[in-house]
Design a protein around this motif. Structure first.
Motif, short mmCIF file in Angstrom:
data_model
loop_
_atom_site.label_atom_id
_atom_site.label_comp_id
_atom_site.label_asym_id
_atom_site.label_seq_id
_atom_site.Cartn_x
_atom_site.Cartn_y
_atom_site.Cartn_z
N SER A 74 -15.33 -58.15 19.60
CA SER A 74 -15.61 -57.43 20.84
C SER A 74 -16.05 -55.99 20.63
O SER A 74 -16.31 -55.28 21.60
N ILE A 106 -20.20 -59.27 21.97
CA ILE A 106 -20.53 -58.77 23.31
C ILE A 106 -21.84 -58.01 23.35
O ILE A 106 -22.67 -58.22 24.22
N ALA A 131 -17.21 -57.99 28.29
CA ALA A 131 -16.26 -59.10 28.23
C ALA A 131 -16.55 -60.11 29.34
O ALA A 131 -16.53 -61.32 29.13
N GLN A 149 -8.66 -57.38 18.28
CA GLN A 149 -9.13 -56.35 19.21
C GLN A 149 -8.25 -55.11 19.14
O GLN A 149 -7.25 -55.07 18.42
N LEU A 157 -10.84 -60.33 28.59
CA LEU A 157 -11.50 -61.25 27.66
C LEU A 157 -10.57 -62.38 27.26
O LEU A 157 -10.93 -63.56 27.31
#
Length: 291
Positions: A74, A106, A131, A149, A157
């Motif tokens: 991400s 993303i 997201a 993350q 997400l």
């Protein structure tokens, strides 16, 4: 040559503050400089290694063993973590991801960096690079997903993928902290070079006190926030902005700024240097390019 998304002549002479460290601000700073603007940087946030390294290592061991159908990346900082972990293991980032595991991300910057690291991306949103955009694109089906993350990452997400039938293992990949990070904990692995992300030289870095003087004097035209956490730090350390316009890299950052009472002059349609340049160009064009 003007950027195709920026109205001609709108950025010449503009002084734009980027609230990232020089190494992370490089691509945007280089593009701004090529268009006649003066990029400046003020680092507000930084990144430290995850406190729970055994949990992260266990997740990466399971990834390498083929326990996951998908790896969801991400942020570019997550890629930096993968590069650092690969170096610790004496291997390459690509070797952490087995052939049977697909990768989703993303933004286009993360996609290019992953490709440069030898990790092909199977899924990434084009129109809504967030997201929410990835969740909308995700096919509803059972899948085992690893989601490394930030410690402050919101649930959107993770919960969105779970609602699509995914069995999501979320693990803290790094901690977001006020700049500067503690030297012994700073996540600073060098990212692989990627086409479109190279940048010569470094922009001038301002201190907090210098930035305050510039804001009070009205000599900064815009400030760019590249994350909701950057918006929070701007609210905590830089208000009032005076005539300096706040530019958000995307809708989550814009929403956080609005919640903090910061007027948002523009939001980039895509979270890239080109998208930010387009947003800046629109703001200045609408002002008739006046000071």
């Amino acid at each position: 040559m003007p950027h195709p998304e920026a109205p001609a002549g709108t950025l010449g002479g503009r002084r734009v503050l980027i609230t990232r460290s020089a190494d992370r601000a490089g691509p945007l700073a280089a593009l701004l400089g090529s268009l006649g603007a003066e990029p400046l940087v003020l680092p507000l946030i930084d990144f430290e290694r995850a406190a729970d390294q055994p949990a992260l290592d266990a997740a990466l061991d399971a990834l390498a063993a083929g326990s996951f159908d998908w790896l969801v990346v991400s942020s570019i900082t997550t890629v930096r973590m993968l590069v650092e972990k690969a170096a610790e293991r004496g291997t390459t980032p690509a070797a952490l991801v087995p052939a049977g595991t697909r990768v989703a991300t993303i933004g286009p910057s993360s996609r290019r960096i992953l490709a440069a690291a030898g990790i092909p991306v199977a899924l990434a949103p084009v129109d809504m690079q967030s997201a929410e955009g990835l969740v909308d694109l995700w096919a509803a089906a059972p899948a085992r997903v690893l989601l490394p993350q930030a410690d402050i990452a919101g649930p959107a997400l993770r919960d969105g993928l779970a609602a699509k039938g995914a069995d999501v293992t979320a693990v803290v990949a790094y901690h977001t902290v006020d700049y500067p990070a503690r030297p012994e904990l700073r996540l600073e692995a060098e990212l692989p070079s990627a086409v479109g992300l190279s940048h010569p030289g470094s922009p001038r870095e301002l201190s907090q006190s210098q930035t305050r003087r510039e804001l009070d004097a009205g000599t900064l035209d815009a400030v760019v926030a590249a994350s909701p956490s950057a918006a929070r730090r701007i609210a905590a350390t830089l208000l009032p902005l005076g005539r300096c316009r706040f530019i958000a890299i995307g809708r989550p950052t814009a929403a956080e700024a609005a919640a903090l009472g910061i007027p948002v002059a523009a939001t980039a349609q895509v979270p890239t240097p080109g998208g930010i340049v387009a947003a800046l160009g629109t703001v200045f064009a609408n002002e008739g390019n006046t000071r």
